[in-house]
Design an enzyme around this catalytic site. Structure first.
Site, PDB file in Angstrom:
ATOM      1  N   ASP A   1      31.399  45.906  34.627  1.00 16.14           N
ATOM      2  CA  ASP A   1      32.015  44.748  35.296  1.00 16.14           C
ATOM      3  C   ASP A   1      33.008  45.254  36.334  1.00 16.14           C
ATOM      4  O   ASP A   1      33.401  46.435  36.318  1.00 16.14           O
ATOM      5  CB  ASP A   1      32.722  43.827  34.293  1.00 16.14           C
ATOM      6  CG  ASP A   1      33.865  44.517  33.568  1.00 16.14           C
ATOM      7  OD1 ASP A   1      33.710  45.693  33.176  1.00 16.14           O
ATOM      8  OD2 ASP A   1      34.931  43.904  33.402  1.00 16.14           O
TER       9      ASP A   1
ATOM     10  N   ASP B   1      35.250  52.106  40.487  1.00 16.56           N
ATOM     11  CA  ASP B   1      35.723  51.507  39.221  1.00 16.56           C
ATOM     12  C   ASP B   1      34.752  50.441  38.773  1.00 16.56           C
ATOM     13  O   ASP B   1      34.906  49.270  39.109  1.00 16.56           O
ATOM     14  CB  ASP B   1      37.129  50.923  39.438  1.00 16.56           C
ATOM     15  CG  ASP B   1      37.729  50.341  38.169  1.00 16.56           C
ATOM     16  OD1 ASP B   1      37.206  50.610  37.082  1.00 16.56           O
ATOM     17  OD2 ASP B   1      38.715  49.597  38.277  1.00 16.56           O
TER      18      ASP B   1
ATOM     19  N   GLU C   1      35.515  44.986  30.604  1.00 12.63           N
ATOM     20  CA  GLU C   1      36.711  45.838  30.614  1.00 12.63           C
ATOM     21  C   GLU C   1      37.815  45.256  31.479  1.00 12.63           C
ATOM     22  O   GLU C   1      38.997  45.320  31.121  1.00 12.63           O
ATOM     23  CB  GLU C   1      36.348  47.242  31.100  1.00 12.63           C
ATOM     24  CG  GLU C   1      37.415  48.292  30.771  1.00 12.63           C
ATOM     25  CD  GLU C   1      38.487  48.446  31.837  1.00 12.63           C
ATOM     26  OE1 GLU C   1      39.476  49.138  31.562  1.00 12.63           O
ATOM     27  OE2 GLU C   1      38.359  47.884  32.940  1.00 12.63           O
ATOM     28  N   GLU C   2      37.447  44.698  32.616  1.00 11.00           N
ATOM     29  CA  GLU C   2      38.471  44.203  33.546  1.00 11.00           C
ATOM     30  C   GLU C   2      39.066  42.884  33.058  1.00 11.00           C
ATOM     31  O   GLU C   2      39.898  42.290  33.738  1.00 11.00           O
ATOM     32  CB  GLU C   2      37.878  44.022  34.952  1.00 11.00           C
ATOM     33  CG  GLU C   2      37.326  45.298  35.577  1.00 11.00           C
ATOM     34  CD  GLU C   2      38.391  46.321  35.960  1.00 11.00           C
ATOM     35  OE1 GLU C   2      39.557  46.163  35.561  1.00 11.00           O
ATOM     36  OE2 GLU C   2      38.037  47.295  36.635  1.00 11.00           O
TER      37      GLU C   2
ATOM     38  N   ASP D   1      36.609  56.931  33.967  1.00  8.26           N
ATOM     39  CA  ASP D   1      37.056  55.617  34.465  1.00  8.26           C
ATOM     40  C   ASP D   1      38.496  55.714  34.970  1.00  8.26           C
ATOM     41  O   ASP D   1      39.291  54.811  34.767  1.00  8.26           O
ATOM     42  CB  ASP D   1      36.934  54.580  33.336  1.00  8.26           C
ATOM     43  CG  ASP D   1      37.275  53.174  33.797  1.00  8.26           C
ATOM     44  OD1 ASP D   1      37.209  52.910  35.011  1.00  8.26           O
ATOM     45  OD2 ASP D   1      37.616  52.336  32.937  1.00  8.26           O
TER      46      ASP D   1
ATOM     47  N   HIS E   1      32.348  51.052  32.170  1.00  9.45           N
ATOM     48  CA  HIS E   1      32.181  49.594  32.246  1.00  9.45           C
ATOM     49  C   HIS E   1      31.447  49.207  33.512  1.00  9.45           C
ATOM     50  O   HIS E   1      31.608  49.835  34.565  1.00  9.45           O
ATOM     51  CB  HIS E   1      33.526  48.866  32.120  1.00  9.45           C
ATOM     52  CG  HIS E   1      34.513  49.141  33.209  1.00  9.45           C
ATOM     53  ND1 HIS E   1      34.590  48.370  34.340  1.00  9.45           N
ATOM     54  CD2 HIS E   1      35.470  50.096  33.340  1.00  9.45           C
ATOM     55  CE1 HIS E   1      35.574  48.823  35.114  1.00  9.45           C
ATOM     56  NE2 HIS E   1      36.117  49.889  34.535  1.00  9.45           N
TER      57      HIS E   1
HETATM   58  N1  LIG Z   1      39.818  51.712  35.403  1.00  8.20           N
HETATM   59  C1  LIG Z   1      40.527  51.210  34.292  1.00  8.20           C
HETATM   60  C2  LIG Z   1      41.159  49.902  34.604  1.00  8.20           C
HETATM   61  O1  LIG Z   1      41.187  49.501  35.752  1.00  8.20           O
HETATM   62  N2  LIG Z   1      41.651  49.218  33.584  1.00  8.20           N
HETATM   63  C3  LIG Z   1      42.288  47.957  33.731  1.00  8.20           C
HETATM   64  C4  LIG Z   1      42.247  47.316  32.381  1.00  8.20           C
HETATM   65  C5  LIG Z   1      42.719  45.895  32.393  1.00  8.20           C
HETATM   66  C6  LIG Z   1      43.569  45.351  31.528  1.00  8.20           C
HETATM   67  N3  LIG Z   1      43.686  44.060  31.845  1.00  8.20           N
HETATM   68  C7  LIG Z   1      42.927  43.834  32.872  1.00  8.20           C
HETATM   69  N4  LIG Z   1      42.308  44.968  33.193  1.00  8.20           N
HETATM   70  C8  LIG Z   1      43.718  48.154  34.204  1.00  8.20           C
HETATM   71  O2  LIG Z   1      44.239  47.204  34.859  1.00  8.20           O
HETATM   72  O3  LIG Z   1      44.327  49.194  33.945  1.00  8.20           O
HETATM   73 ZN    ZN Z   2      37.747  50.882  35.226  1.00 10.91          ZN
HETATM   74 ZN    ZN Z   3      39.578  48.536  36.754  1.00  5.22          ZN
END
Ligand SMILES: NCC(=O)N[C@@H](Cc1c[nH]cn1)C(=O)O
Ligand code: ZN
Ligand code: ZN
Length: 475
Positions: free
Chosen positions: A99, A131, A165-166, A194, A97
């Site tokens: 973002d 990340d 993704e975030e 990731d 990702h």
């Molecule tokens: N590197 C993966 C990551 O940081 N994922 C986030 C996904 C997420 C879910 N809601 C907001 N972000 C994580 O917090 O695990």
């Molecule tokens: Zn990530």
């Molecule tokens: Zn993340």
């Protein structure tokens, strides 16, 4: 085995300044998916990746996903790319990702978050460095090093890089399911970079993630924010209700106080009991990553179990609350509490949501408040546990040993990448998590960094993995 790797490794070393500069350019784009005002920057970051990939000779598509749920905002595009289309080679699908989490210098960063600052000890600090911009660029850098070294790329590479993704990967699941038999149809296996090593020295391969259910609790009452001198003691205060509800969700030992959660968790098996001792993980490294010794448990086994195989509930913040310095004497009219539950086998999203809503409504009704409550999940993603007994993992283990000189640990992870399960289901193929960064990188935190060593050796690792994939017998 994999005879061209020495030439490839040498070229990665020679090109390291160029690769660091590519990361510098990426970090300089503040692609924060959670902030509406930054959406053009997220789109710019997707375009940056598409341009770099096009220059490297990949065929690239920017796939639009429509509007962000409940808003008028366009979702950032998914970058879909293909490098190589040789039917005699295996095809690997990689996901990452572009973002990042929000960041401001005033959060406590030592340096500007959207400037890559390289410290003498090799730390490359900047939001998204680990990340997930470093790992995403790792795939591009691996392509470039092969080209410059004149080494044939060992596989066909399909790439899927998203920009939400975030913020719960809005819109991505539909695309992945739709393309399972389309753009991703040739994939023989999937690789996601990731996540992070458990410590700072021992690499790992990851076969499990927790899921995440993210909730909002809205409490409102007055028509507008009020003067606490004039209205304090006369109006029922939304913040007072919200804080009491939030305090009832979890205790200081991390125990979730909501009935119906613990009941869903898979029991610990005797086989699993023996698993943790062999994992290279020390409380000392955890203290270093944490920046303190304020852990719930003092021992490795219970700590790892709490991170990997038990749910946790975290309180994240209160929207609408006064949070600046100084002493503003306001009664906020409406506050929104944010919390999430990291979920594990065999928890179900719907069952968990029902338990949360029932409990929060019950606690609120016991307060006897005249304010109004709304509680709802904002986004949910399921946990994932896969089998590491697959050529995809064997190839990654060999690559790890070649690059780092040590056999990797096989680990699970406390974080969530909900699309992992979607890729597994949509393609029917094995999914591997191959981390680049280490436990002290501070993803989501202030002073996020990626060590130069992990970036450069990580680029070697991704390339080496593809070479070993090409050599693995099918199983
Ligand atoms: N590197 C993966 C990551 O940081 N994922 C986030 C996904 C997420 C879910 N809601 C907001 N972000 C994580 O917090 O695990
Ligand atoms: Zn990530
Ligand atoms: Zn993340």
């Amino acid at each position: 085995m994999a005879p061209q790797l020495d030439g490839y490794f040498q070229k990665v070393d020679e090109l390291s300044d160029k690769f660091i500069d590519r990361l510098r350019q990426a970090v300089a784009i503040p692609s924060v998916s959670a902030e509406a005002a930054r959406r053009p920057d997220v789109v710019r970051m997707g375009q940056f990746l598409a341009d770099e990939l096009t220059k490297l000779g990949a065929s690239v598509e920017l796939r639009q996903l429509g509007k962000q749920e409940g808003t008028d905002l366009d979702l950032p595009p998914v970058v879909l790319a293909r490098y190589g289309n040789d039917k005699s080679k295996r095809t690997i699908l990689v996901y990452g990702h572009y973002d990042v989490q929000p960041a401001q210098k005033s959060d406590g960063w030592d340096t500007e978050p959207f400037e890559l600052v390289i410290k003498e000890d090799g730390r490359m600090c900047g939001r998204g460095s680990t990340d997930d911009k470093g790992p995403v660029l790792g795939w591009l850098n691996a392509i470039e090093a092969h080209q410059v070294a004149g080494i044939d790329f060992p596989v066909n590479l399909l790439m899927c890089f998203e920009g939400m993704e975030e913020y719960g990967s809005d819109g991505l699941d539909d695309l992945v399911y739709a393309e399972g038999k389309g753009f991703f149809a040739d994939a023989d296996a999937v690789c996601i970079s990731d996540n992070y090593w458990l410590g700072t020295e021992k690499p790992c391969l990851t076969y499990g993630l927790r899921g995440v259910n993210y909730y909002n609790i809205e409490v409102s009452g007055p028509g507008a924010d009020l003067h606490s001198g004039v209205f304090g003691g006369t109006a029922q205060e939304p913040m007072t209700d919200l804080v009491r509800i939030m305090a009832s969700l979890v205790d200081s030992e991390g125990r979730i106080l909501i009935p119906g959660i613990a009941e869903q968790v898979a029991p610990v098996t005797p086989d699993e009991e023996g698993l943790y001792d062999g994992i290279s993980f020390s409380m000392e490294t955890l203290y270093e990553s944490l920046g303190s010794k304020t852990t719930i448990f003092d021992d490795k086994k219970r700590t790892l179990m709490a991170r990997w195989r038990f749910p946790s509930l975290s309180l994240h913040g209160i929207e609408g609350a006064f949070s600046g310095s100084g002493a503003k004497t306001v009664i906020p009219a409406k506050v929104i509490g944010k919390f999430s539950i990291r979920t594990v086998p065999n928890m179900e999203i719907e069952k968990t949501n029902e338990a949360v809503v029932r409990y929060v409504e019950e606690v609120f009704s016991k307060l006897g408040s005249k304010n109004t409550l709304k509680v709802y999940p904002q986004h949910c993603g399921r946990w994932w546990v896969a089998s590491p007994n697959h050529w995809n993992f064997s190839a990654a283990a060999k690559a790890t040993e070649r690059v780092w000189g040590v056999k990797p640990d096989f680990t699970r992870e406390g974080g969530s990448i909900p699309v992992t399960l979607t890729f597994e289901q949509a393609t029917g193929k094995n999914v591997l998590l191959l981390p680049m960064g280490s436990s002290t990188d501070g993803a989501h935190s202030i002073n996020e960094k990626l060590d130069k060593r992990n970036y450069i050796e990580g680029i070697k690792l991704l390339g080496a993995y593809l070479h070993y994939v090409a050599e693995e017998p099918m199983n």
